[in-house]
Structure formats: C-alpha cells, structure tokens
Design an enzyme around this catalytic site. Structure first.
Site, short mmCIF file in Angstrom:
data_model
loop_
_atom_site.label_atom_id
_atom_site.label_comp_id
_atom_site.label_asym_id
_atom_site.label_seq_id
_atom_site.Cartn_x
_atom_site.Cartn_y
_atom_site.Cartn_z
CG ASP A 36 -2.03 3.11 -3.05
OD1 ASP A 36 -1.29 2.03 -2.99
OD2 ASP A 36 -3.68 2.97 -2.86
CG ASN A 84 1.91 -4.14 1.43
OD1 ASN A 84 2.40 -3.59 2.00
ND2 ASN A 84 0.22 -4.42 1.06
C1 FPP Z 1 1.49 0.82 -2.30
O1 FPP Z 1 1.70 0.38 -4.27
C2 FPP Z 1 2.86 1.04 -1.88
C3 FPP Z 1 3.32 -0.25 -1.24
C4 FPP Z 1 2.90 -1.56 -1.04
C5 FPP Z 1 4.76 -0.42 -1.26
C6 FPP Z 1 5.18 1.06 -0.75
C7 FPP Z 1 6.70 0.56 -0.89
C8 FPP Z 1 7.98 1.72 -1.69
C9 FPP Z 1 7.73 2.91 -1.77
C10 FPP Z 1 9.21 1.08 -1.37
C11 FPP Z 1 10.40 0.11 -0.31
C12 FPP Z 1 10.35 1.15 0.60
C13 FPP Z 1 11.34 1.69 1.26
C14 FPP Z 1 10.83 2.16 2.25
C15 FPP Z 1 12.39 1.86 0.55
P1 FPP Z 1 0.69 -0.51 -4.64
O2 FPP Z 1 1.43 -0.86 -4.53
O3 FPP Z 1 -0.28 -1.17 -3.76
O4 FPP Z 1 -0.03 0.48 -6.20
P2 FPP Z 1 -1.39 -0.15 -6.49
O5 FPP Z 1 -2.57 -0.12 -5.68
O6 FPP Z 1 -1.39 0.26 -7.80
O7 FPP Z 1 -1.02 -1.77 -6.99
#
Ligand code: FPP
EC number: 2.5.1.-
Length: 260
Positions: A36, A84
């Site tokens: 996250d 998501n």
């Molecule tokens: C959370 O950060 C992260 C996600 C919802 C996506 C995680 C995905 C990846 C790391 C990349 C794709 C995956 C692979 C396996 C290549 P957020 O966007 O919710 O952060 P925030 O809470 O600060 O907005």
C-alpha cells in the site's frame, strides 16, 4: 547493586543483539503483503499516481528476489482487489499494463530463480492480455520447485468465501459430494474450495503505508496470522524492512489459541 544493574544492562544488550539478528532457521513459510501507499508516495513527490505504481513494480521485483533468497516458500502479494475496479479507468489500465510488463520482463529471471507463479482471485475478469500472459507464466513455471509467488488479482476475501460456498453447492447438486459430506464439512474440506487450496495459511501479513486494516485480504486464511505494519510506503519498502518484519515475527509467541 551496581553489579546487578551492570548485568541487567548486559542482558538487555544481549536481548537487543538477539533481536538484531535474523534467525535463518525460523523463516516464516508464508509471507503475505498488502503493498500500500503507491499513490501517496507519488503525491508527496508531485508525481502522477501511475509513477508510484511503476516504482512499486520495480520494488516488488527486488522484494520477490529477497524473499526467495531468504527461503520463504510462499509469497502472496495483494496486487489488485475486487474493490480496485472502483478506481478511475486510466489507473486500472496502468495497473494491468504494469502486470503484463512485469511478467514479460521478469519471467526468465523468475524462472531462473526457480519461482512458481500462481494467482488467487477471479482472473477471468481481467483484460485478455493479462489472462494470456498470466497463463503462459504459470505454465512455464509450474515445474519449478522454489518459492510460490501468489499474485492476488481481482481478489477479495469475501468473494473467495462466497465462491467456495457456491462451488460446494454446485458439487452437492451435481451429486459429487453427499449430504453426509456436507454435514461433516470441516476446515480442511472447506480449504479445498478456496483459491489458496494449495498453500498454507500466511504466517505473517505485512501492510505498508501506515494503514492498519485487512481490506478484504485473506479473511479466512488470516485466523492465526501475525500482523505487521509499517509507515514505510510500498515503493520505499526495502529488504531491510522485510528483514525487520521477519525479526519481529520471530519474537512473537504463536499459541494458536492454546497455551505455551
Ligand atoms: C496500493 O497503493 C497498491 C495497489 C492498489 C496496487 C498494487 C499494484 C502494484 C504494485 C503493481 C501491479 C502488480 C503487479 C503484480 C505487477 P495505492 O494506490 O492504494 O496507494 P494510496 O493508498 O497511497 O493511494
């Protein structure tokens, strides 16, 4: 008196020293990570959220390698949840593209490191190109014998449990399982209907970015998982942070509802 304090200090020092060392004989078998904070990491730097996700994938690459080197047997990464889909379409596109890019670029390295790629979640709802690349990656790595890299994609714990119940009903209605089987259903049998049927429950669930919630992740499987949170956002989560999580895990007394 001084002698007592001196020896106490020495003991404390020894305790600290012990905590500072990773015990390679007690590496958790299954580590699950809620990666996250990508968006906030980018915002802090006046960069677009997509940049945060891009750096996140580079980091993921590093952590996957380290987990495999440490001897972790199962690494589950929460990459895209059933919720998501509520994000703006451009962000969803970026995440899907990054997934394809990651697998295309890293497959040979993952293969070389003996990693087995698997998924949990309903991947049939992902864009076709993602399904295709995932299936190729799973096929190509299925005979490896190293760490299982479980990518949680279109995954939600509630969805997983409902899906298991639906499949159980289907099997019952098709006559594949009897009323007696249903009456005697237990944890082991129910496990067989979950996406995670081939992996043990996570020993430790790590969440980055300071949030302290599960967000629909592995709701059934986390019954006795240890939780570990850090304020570090995923793009900055380092090997040392992973080591720290494991060191803290090694100090926990897991009793599984019993007594020591
Ligand atoms: C959370 O950060 C992260 C996600 C919802 C996506 C995680 C995905 C990846 C790391 C990349 C794709 C995956 C692979 C396996 C290549 P957020 O966007 O919710 O952060 P925030 O809470 O600060 O907005």
């Amino acid at each position: 008196m001084w002698k007592f304090l001196e020896s106490k200090e020495k003991n404390n020092k020894n305790n600290i020293e012990k905590k500072d060392e990773l015990n390679y004989n007690n590496i958790p078998k299954h580590v699950a990570i809620i990666m996250d904070g990508n968006g906030r990491w980018a915002k802090e730097r006046n960069l677009p959220r997509s940049f945060g996700h891009k750096v996140a994938v580079e980091n993921l690459n590093k952590i996957v390698k380290e987990a495999s080197d440490l001897g972790i047997k199962y690494l589950t990464l929460y990459a895209f949840s059933t919720e998501n889909w509520n994000r703006p379409p451009e962000e969803i596109n970026t995440l899907m593209k990054l997934l394809v890019e990651y697998l295309r670029k890293q497959l040979s390295e993952l293969n070389k490191n003996n990693v087995i790629i698997k998924t949990i979640g309903d991947i049939s709802k992902l864009p076709n190109i993602c399904i295709q690349v995932l299936e190729e990656s799973m096929e190509e790595t299925k005979n490896n014998s190293g760490m299982v890299l479980n990518l949680a994609l279109n995954y939600g714990g509630r969805h997983e449990i409902l899906n298991a119940v639906k499949n159980l009903f289907k099997e019952y209605n098709a006559g594949n399982i009897s009323k007696e089987d249903v009456d005697n259903i237990d944890v082991n049998m129910f496990n067989q209907y979950l996406y995670t049927k081939d992996s043990p429950d996570p020993d430790i669930i790590i969440r980055t970015s300071g949030e302290q919630r599960l967000s629909n992740f592995m709701l059934w499987q986390c019954a006795y998982s240890e939780f570990w949170y850090t304020n570090v956002k995923w793009p900055d989560f380092s090997k040392e942070d992973l080591h720290q999580a494991i060191k803290d895990y090694q100090l926990r007394h897991r009793r599984f509802g019993g007594i020591k």
